[in-house]
Design a protein around this motif. Structure first.
Motif, PDB file in Angstrom:
ATOM      1  N   THR A 139       0.939  -1.047   0.193  1.00  0.00           N
ATOM      2  CA  THR A 139       0.084  -0.189   0.041  1.00  0.00           C
ATOM      3  C   THR A 139       0.908   1.100  -0.070  1.00  0.00           C
ATOM      4  OG1 THR A 139      -1.800  -1.153   1.180  1.00  0.00           O
ATOM      5  CG2 THR A 139      -1.767   1.233   1.175  1.00  0.00           C
ATOM      6  N   GLN A 179       0.959   4.039  -3.045  1.00  0.00           N
ATOM      7  CA  GLN A 179       0.813   5.437  -2.624  1.00  0.00           C
ATOM      8  C   GLN A 179       1.986   6.365  -3.243  1.00  0.00           C
ATOM      9  OE1 GLN A 179       0.022   5.637   1.796  1.00  0.00           O
ATOM     10  NE2 GLN A 179      -2.228   5.415   1.400  1.00  0.00           N
ATOM     11  N   GLN A 237       1.672   6.558  -7.108  1.00  0.00           N
ATOM     12  CA  GLN A 237       0.815   7.446  -7.348  1.00  0.00           C
ATOM     13  C   GLN A 237       1.221   8.895  -7.071  1.00  0.00           C
ATOM     14  OE1 GLN A 237      -1.839   6.122  -8.883  1.00  0.00           O
ATOM     15  NE2 GLN A 237      -2.533   8.147  -9.443  1.00  0.00           N
ATOM     16  N   LYS A 238       1.725   9.275  -6.044  1.00  0.00           N
ATOM     17  CA  LYS A 238       2.208  10.464  -5.955  1.00  0.00           C
ATOM     18  C   LYS A 238       3.540  10.944  -6.878  1.00  0.00           C
ATOM     19  CE  LYS A 238       4.777  13.435  -2.406  1.00  0.00           C
ATOM     20  NZ  LYS A 238       5.577  13.227  -0.971  1.00  0.00           N
ATOM     21  N   ARG A 277      -4.365   6.217 -13.393  1.00  0.00           N
ATOM     22  CA  ARG A 277      -3.648   5.821 -12.260  1.00  0.00           C
ATOM     23  C   ARG A 277      -2.369   4.854 -12.489  1.00  0.00           C
ATOM     24  NH1 ARG A 277      -8.033   4.859 -13.346  1.00  0.00           N
ATOM     25  NH2 ARG A 277      -8.937   2.479 -13.521  1.00  0.00           N
TER      26      ARG A 277
END
Length: 139
Positions: free
Chosen positions: A20, A24, A27-28, A43
């Motif tokens: 996870t 994240q 994605q950042k 995404r």
């Protein structure tokens, strides 16, 4: 509460938590290198085998990202990521957000003019329709 805390220390959950955090971070990174309009409609998955996979919401977004692949690879290289290819996949969202209906209201001048017209046309089909319109306008 202690039983719940012991669940959080299980190795399976640690691995899930690690994945996870990686997702994240990826994605950042995508939000930083992609143009604003494209980042909102796509995404990514993590970097695997020096490949960066982008999931676009539709074909138009996918086509635009394909055009930008060379510049995106340069941006990734400048940030220290060793990526040799960017793969684009179209993965349409199954539940698009419904567009809210805009409510329109009549001005007070329009209502008064319609009321005058309603009085002149009372007893006709158009007059009855105006009566219904005015009832809905006053709600």
């Amino acid at each position: 509460m202690q039983r719940f805390n012991t669940l959080l220390t299980q190795p399976e959950l640690n691995e899930l938590n690690q994945r996870t955090l990686e997702a994240q971070a990826s994605q950042k990174l995508w939000a930083e290198i992609a143009p604003d309009g494209l980042a909102n409609h796509s995404r990514i998955s993590g970097i695997k085998n020096k490949q960066f996979t982008v999931y676009a919401n539709n074909n138009a977004v996918a086509a635009k990202i394909k055009l930008l692949i060379p510049s995106l690879l340069i941006k990734l290289e400048k940030q220290g990521y060793e990526v040799t290819a960017i793969r684009i996949k179209v993965q349409a969202k199954s539940n698009p957000l419904p567009t809210p209906k805009s409510t329109k209201s009549l001005s007070s001048e329009a209502v008064s003019q319609l009321q005058k017209l309603e009085l002149r046309l009372s007893g006709t089909t158009l007059g009855d329709s105006l009566t219904k319109l005015l009832k809905n306008a006053s709600k």
